[in-house]
Scaffold this active site. Structure first.
Site, PDB file in Angstrom:
ATOM      1  N   HIS A  20       0.823  -1.213   0.000  1.00 27.98           N
ATOM      2  CA  HIS A  20       0.000   0.000   0.000  1.00 27.98           C
ATOM      3  C   HIS A  20       0.855   1.260   0.000  1.00 27.98           C
ATOM      4  CE1 HIS A  20       1.014   0.897   4.193  1.00 27.98           C
ATOM      5  NE2 HIS A  20       0.900  -0.412   4.402  1.00 27.98           N
ATOM      6  N   GLU A  98      -2.393  -7.290   6.836  1.00 23.59           N
ATOM      7  CA  GLU A  98      -1.098  -7.245   7.494  1.00 23.59           C
ATOM      8  C   GLU A  98      -1.071  -8.245   8.639  1.00 23.59           C
ATOM      9  OE1 GLU A  98       1.935  -7.150   7.648  1.00 23.59           O
ATOM     10  OE2 GLU A  98       2.438  -5.013   7.538  1.00 23.59           O
TER      11      GLU A  98
END
Length: 239
Positions: A20, A98
């Site tokens: 990201h 994550e």
């Protein structure tokens, strides 16, 4: 456990893994993990994602775009896909999240790495209290990798996180029976920069015509064409 994977129809298949864009806490080197799931991109992060989308759109179309369900990944995927009307809308997949770092989240990354060194552990195996285990992370990655290795030939873009990318590289290079080409462990086992691109090609070795019992061609090779590449942030020639 070693696994054998297969792909339907003509090889190769191309997987693009993207971390990201930058968030406000990334420059502070803070371990975000899952507790920052609602964190937005910074202006720098938005620009990074837009530039990546512009460069990718010059050279690639994608059959599918997958994104973690965390805000920073969703926003990155949206900014990439809006740069071309040929890109499909992204779909959410929680397996791309994550890693959950437990009590280490919100603290300096250097503290996490320092504690791992003190315990004489690779950071992969360091499990702070209430964190997601090495085994659970590898199970997530295996699930994604197996799914990407089935079905028709296609290009898939995955928008995910730095920790997931590290475990992806660890899984591919140590937990499959596939021949791995062009993997640089220095780049592959350090944190990917924001919007860095790792391009992986699933293929069969030259002349390898082995098939499964149902006629599908066996994957025998994984080629890392790029690792954590940020050319799109430096010049107008990402390819």
């Amino acid at each position: 456990m070693k696994i054998s994977l297969r792909i339907f129809n003509q090889l190769p298949r191309q997987i693009f893994l993207v971390r990201h864009g930058e968030t406000p806490t990334n420059p502070l080197n803070i371990l975000q993990g899952s507790s920052a799931s609602g964190l937005n991109l910074s202006e720098t992060g938005r620009t990074q994602a837009q530039r990546l989308g512009q460069h990718l759109s010059k050279y690639y179309t994608f059959d599918e775009v997958w994104s973690s369900d965390y805000t920073r990944a969703i926003q990155t995927a949206q900014l990439i896909t809006t740069q071309s009307n040929l890109y499909p809308k992204s779909k959410i997949d929680i397996r791309l999240r994550e890693r959950h770092y437990g009590e280490a989240e919100g603290k300096p990354l250097d503290a996490f790495l320092g504690e791992a060194r003190r315990l004489n552990l690779e950071h992969f195996y360091h499990e702070p209290k209430d964190s997601e285990s090495f085994k659970d992370m590898m199970t997530r990655v295996e699930s994604i990798f197996e799914e990407l290795s089935k079905g028709k030939n296609r290009k898939v873009l995955l928008v995910t996180h730095g920790g997931f990318l590290l475990f992806f590289n660890k899984f591919v290079t140590t937990r499959t029976n596939l021949q791995v080409e062009n993997f640089d462990p220095i780049r592959g086992f350090e944190m990917c920069p924001n919007t860095g691109v790792t391009k992986v090609v699933l293929n069969s070795k030259n002349g390898d015509t082995k098939t499964e019992t149902d006629g599908t061609q066996k994957i025998s090779q994984v080629i890392f064409e790029t690792i954590s590449d940020t050319t799109h942030l430096k010049q107008d020639d990402y390819k």
